[in-house]
Motif scaffolding. Structure first.
Motif, PDB file in Angstrom:
ATOM      1  N   ASN A  87      46.349  -9.930 -21.662  1.00 20.28           N
ATOM      2  CA  ASN A  87      46.631 -11.318 -21.314  1.00 20.28           C
ATOM      3  C   ASN A  87      45.570 -11.857 -20.350  1.00 20.28           C
ATOM      4  OD1 ASN A  87      48.087 -13.769 -21.158  1.00 20.28           O
ATOM      5  ND2 ASN A  87      49.150 -13.059 -19.335  1.00 20.28           N
ATOM      6  N   ASN A  88      45.249 -11.075 -19.332  1.00 21.01           N
ATOM      7  CA  ASN A  88      44.210 -11.470 -18.376  1.00 21.01           C
ATOM      8  C   ASN A  88      42.851 -11.574 -19.057  1.00 21.01           C
ATOM      9  OD1 ASN A  88      46.084 -11.520 -16.310  1.00 21.01           O
ATOM     10  ND2 ASN A  88      45.591  -9.482 -15.584  1.00 21.01           N
ATOM     11  N   PHE A  89      42.576 -10.638 -19.969  1.00 25.53           N
ATOM     12  CA  PHE A  89      41.310 -10.640 -20.700  1.00 25.53           C
ATOM     13  C   PHE A  89      41.183 -11.903 -21.555  1.00 25.53           C
ATOM     14  CE2 PHE A  89      38.606  -9.084 -24.269  1.00 25.53           C
ATOM     15  CZ  PHE A  89      37.472  -8.832 -23.532  1.00 25.53           C
ATOM     16  N   ALA A  90      42.271 -12.302 -22.201  1.00 25.86           N
ATOM     17  CA  ALA A  90      42.262 -13.527 -23.012  1.00 25.86           C
ATOM     18  C   ALA A  90      41.974 -14.750 -22.140  1.00 25.86           C
ATOM     19  CB  ALA A  90      43.597 -13.691 -23.736  1.00 25.86           C
ATOM     20  N   THR A  91      42.562 -14.787 -20.961  1.00 29.68           N
ATOM     21  CA  THR A  91      42.321 -15.897 -20.033  1.00 29.68           C
ATOM     22  C   THR A  91      40.861 -15.933 -19.604  1.00 29.68           C
ATOM     23  OG1 THR A  91      44.593 -15.767 -19.241  1.00 29.68           O
ATOM     24  CG2 THR A  91      43.014 -16.894 -17.816  1.00 29.68           C
ATOM     25  N   LEU A  92      40.292 -14.761 -19.292  1.00 32.48           N
ATOM     26  CA  LEU A  92      38.881 -14.699 -18.906  1.00 32.48           C
ATOM     27  C   LEU A  92      37.979 -15.177 -20.041  1.00 32.48           C
ATOM     28  CD1 LEU A  92      38.798 -11.279 -17.023  1.00 32.48           C
ATOM     29  CD2 LEU A  92      38.543 -13.556 -16.013  1.00 32.48           C
ATOM     30  N   LYS A  93      38.311 -14.798 -21.262  1.00 36.86           N
ATOM     31  CA  LYS A  93      37.500 -15.213 -22.407  1.00 36.86           C
ATOM     32  C   LYS A  93      37.554 -16.734 -22.570  1.00 36.86           C
ATOM     33  CE  LYS A  93      36.500 -14.425 -27.196  1.00 36.86           C
ATOM     34  NZ  LYS A  93      35.941 -13.295 -27.887  1.00 36.86           N
ATOM     35  N   LEU A  94      38.734 -17.308 -22.433  1.00 34.35           N
ATOM     36  CA  LEU A  94      38.866 -18.771 -22.538  1.00 34.35           C
ATOM     37  C   LEU A  94      38.045 -19.481 -21.474  1.00 34.35           C
ATOM     38  CD1 LEU A  94      42.628 -19.382 -23.374  1.00 34.35           C
ATOM     39  CD2 LEU A  94      40.639 -19.869 -24.808  1.00 34.35           C
ATOM     40  N   LYS A  95      38.099 -18.985 -20.253  1.00 31.89           N
ATOM     41  CA  LYS A  95      37.334 -19.600 -19.161  1.00 31.89           C
ATOM     42  C   LYS A  95      35.839 -19.532 -19.437  1.00 31.89           C
ATOM     43  CE  LYS A  95      40.624 -18.945 -15.406  1.00 31.89           C
ATOM     44  NZ  LYS A  95      40.930 -18.259 -14.148  1.00 31.89           N
ATOM     45  N   ALA A  96      35.385 -18.394 -19.937  1.00 36.80           N
ATOM     46  CA  ALA A  96      33.953 -18.242 -20.237  1.00 36.80           C
ATOM     47  C   ALA A  96      33.549 -19.165 -21.381  1.00 36.80           C
ATOM     48  CB  ALA A  96      33.638 -16.788 -20.573  1.00 36.80           C
ATOM     49  N   GLN A  97      34.364 -19.222 -22.421  1.00 31.11           N
ATOM     50  CA  GLN A  97      34.038 -20.067 -23.573  1.00 31.11           C
ATOM     51  C   GLN A  97      34.040 -21.554 -23.212  1.00 31.11           C
ATOM     52  OE1 GLN A  97      36.978 -18.959 -26.477  1.00 31.11           O
ATOM     53  NE2 GLN A  97      35.636 -17.442 -27.420  1.00 31.11           N
ATOM     54  N   ALA A  98      34.962 -21.941 -22.352  1.00 30.44           N
ATOM     55  CA  ALA A  98      35.122 -23.352 -22.015  1.00 30.44           C
ATOM     56  C   ALA A  98      33.868 -23.943 -21.376  1.00 30.44           C
ATOM     57  CB  ALA A  98      36.324 -23.542 -21.093  1.00 30.44           C
ATOM     58  N   SER A  99      33.150 -23.137 -20.609  1.00 32.19           N
ATOM     59  CA  SER A  99      31.994 -23.673 -19.892  1.00 32.19           C
ATOM     60  C   SER A  99      30.654 -23.246 -20.488  1.00 32.19           C
ATOM     61  CB  SER A  99      32.065 -23.263 -18.419  1.00 32.19           C
ATOM     62  OG  SER A  99      32.145 -21.862 -18.305  1.00 32.19           O
ATOM     63  N   LYS A 100      30.679 -22.455 -21.550  1.00 36.80           N
ATOM     64  CA  LYS A 100      29.441 -21.893 -22.085  1.00 36.80           C
ATOM     65  C   LYS A 100      28.489 -22.960 -22.632  1.00 36.80           C
ATOM     66  CE  LYS A 100      27.469 -18.493 -25.179  1.00 36.80           C
ATOM     67  NZ  LYS A 100      27.715 -17.387 -26.097  1.00 36.80           N
ATOM     68  N   LEU A 148      35.985  -6.014 -20.003  1.00 42.74           N
ATOM     69  CA  LEU A 148      35.933  -5.548 -21.392  1.00 42.74           C
ATOM     70  C   LEU A 148      36.345  -4.078 -21.565  1.00 42.74           C
ATOM     71  CD1 LEU A 148      35.316  -6.299 -24.316  1.00 42.74           C
ATOM     72  CD2 LEU A 148      32.913  -5.786 -23.866  1.00 42.74           C
ATOM     73  N   PRO A 149      35.814  -3.133 -20.786  1.00 42.83           N
ATOM     74  CA  PRO A 149      36.233  -1.733 -20.991  1.00 42.83           C
ATOM     75  C   PRO A 149      37.734  -1.519 -20.772  1.00 42.83           C
ATOM     76  CG  PRO A 149      34.270  -1.832 -19.610  1.00 42.83           C
ATOM     77  CD  PRO A 149      34.750  -3.237 -19.779  1.00 42.83           C
ATOM     78  N   GLN A 150      38.277  -2.172 -19.759  1.00 42.41           N
ATOM     79  CA  GLN A 150      39.702  -2.044 -19.481  1.00 42.41           C
ATOM     80  C   GLN A 150      40.519  -2.666 -20.625  1.00 42.41           C
ATOM     81  OE1 GLN A 150      40.979  -3.956 -15.832  1.00 42.41           O
ATOM     82  NE2 GLN A 150      42.269  -2.225 -15.313  1.00 42.41           N
ATOM     83  N   ALA A 151      40.047  -3.784 -21.170  1.00 38.43           N
ATOM     84  CA  ALA A 151      40.743  -4.428 -22.286  1.00 38.43           C
ATOM     85  C   ALA A 151      40.674  -3.568 -23.548  1.00 38.43           C
ATOM     86  CB  ALA A 151      40.147  -5.807 -22.545  1.00 38.43           C
ATOM     87  N   GLU A 152      39.548  -2.912 -23.762  1.00 37.18           N
ATOM     88  CA  GLU A 152      39.438  -2.024 -24.920  1.00 37.18           C
ATOM     89  C   GLU A 152      40.426  -0.865 -24.806  1.00 37.18           C
ATOM     90  OE1 GLU A 152      35.248  -1.165 -24.830  1.00 37.18           O
ATOM     91  OE2 GLU A 152      34.798  -2.797 -26.228  1.00 37.18           O
ATOM     92  N   HIS A 153      40.567  -0.332 -23.603  1.00 40.73           N
ATOM     93  CA  HIS A 153      41.544   0.737 -23.381  1.00 40.73           C
ATOM     94  C   HIS A 153      42.959   0.198 -23.618  1.00 40.73           C
ATOM     95  CE1 HIS A 153      43.513   4.258 -21.791  1.00 40.73           C
ATOM     96  NE2 HIS A 153      44.171   3.497 -20.947  1.00 40.73           N
ATOM     97  N   ALA A 154      43.230  -0.997 -23.127  1.00 44.55           N
ATOM     98  CA  ALA A 154      44.551  -1.611 -23.311  1.00 44.55           C
ATOM     99  C   ALA A 154      44.838  -1.812 -24.798  1.00 44.55           C
ATOM    100  CB  ALA A 154      44.627  -2.940 -22.563  1.00 44.55           C
ATOM    101  N   ARG A 155      43.828  -2.207 -25.549  1.00 39.23           N
ATOM    102  CA  ARG A 155      43.993  -2.395 -26.995  1.00 39.23           C
ATOM    103  C   ARG A 155      44.349  -1.062 -27.654  1.00 39.23           C
ATOM    104  NH1 ARG A 155      39.091  -4.654 -30.570  1.00 39.23           N
ATOM    105  NH2 ARG A 155      38.124  -2.889 -29.533  1.00 39.23           N
TER     106      ARG A 155
END
Length: 176
Positions: A87-100, A148-155
């Motif tokens: 969930n946190n990883f998805a939020t981080l991805k959205l924030k990065a995409q929004a301003s890219k 990313l590494p923590q999210a991959e482990h979570a996946r």
């Protein structure tokens, strides 16, 4: 996730979701109290103990507080933590995409500072405003890459839990 240990008992590692904060230390304190009350660790803190005395550690050691908890509880906790990490990883991805997109436009304009072409004051002011966007994107992107590494482990944890459910449901369907 943040991991704490005690100077009096460095083999014990308490894991709490989130970052190091007074709230995280309070949750770790709750875990410690429960372990002492349940008799899972000795209560040999003769001078007392407060959350500020926890020592934050990078990686948990093999012998964690969870080692005394049944596997079903551990796996449920792991699944809950995995979902929170994703969930946190998805939020981080959205924030990065929004301003890219805007950040990349600003980045292209930065090169104008390194040419011999004259730059007017208005363009410099737009760049200065753009630096805020650039900084926001860079920070969000760094946090995303670090997570990313923590999210991959979570996946992986989530996939393992889902495969257990799928094999159980497949077995029950084939039994019918």
């Amino acid at each position: 996730m943040v991991h704490y240990t005690l100077t009096q008992n460095p083999d014990l590692v308490l894991t709490v979701p989130g970052k190091d904060s007074p709230q995280a230390r309070s949750k770790a304190m709750d875990q410690l109290i429960k372990l002492v009350e349940d008799g899972k660790i000795p209560a040999n803190l003769s001078k007392g103990f407060n959350p500020q005395q926890f020592v934050e550690v990078e990686e948990p050691t093999p012998m964690t507080a969870d080692a005394t908890v049944p596997d079903s509880v551990n796996s449920e906790d792991a699944l809950n933590q995995a979902v929170q990490v994703l969930n946190n990883f998805a939020t981080l991805k959205l924030k990065a995409q929004a301003s890219k997109a805007e950040a990349m436009k600003v980045r292209a304009q930065v090169d104008s500072l390194f040419t011999d072409e004259p730059v007017d004051e208005a363009e410099i002011e737009r760049l200065k405003e753009g630096f805020k966007v650039l900084k926001t994107f860079a920070q969000a992107n760094m946090r995303y890459r670090e997570a990313l590494p923590q999210a991959e482990h979570a996946r992986t944890v989530l996939d393992q839990a889902l495969s257990l459910n799928n094999s159980a449901s497949t077995a029950s369907k084939s039994a019918k």
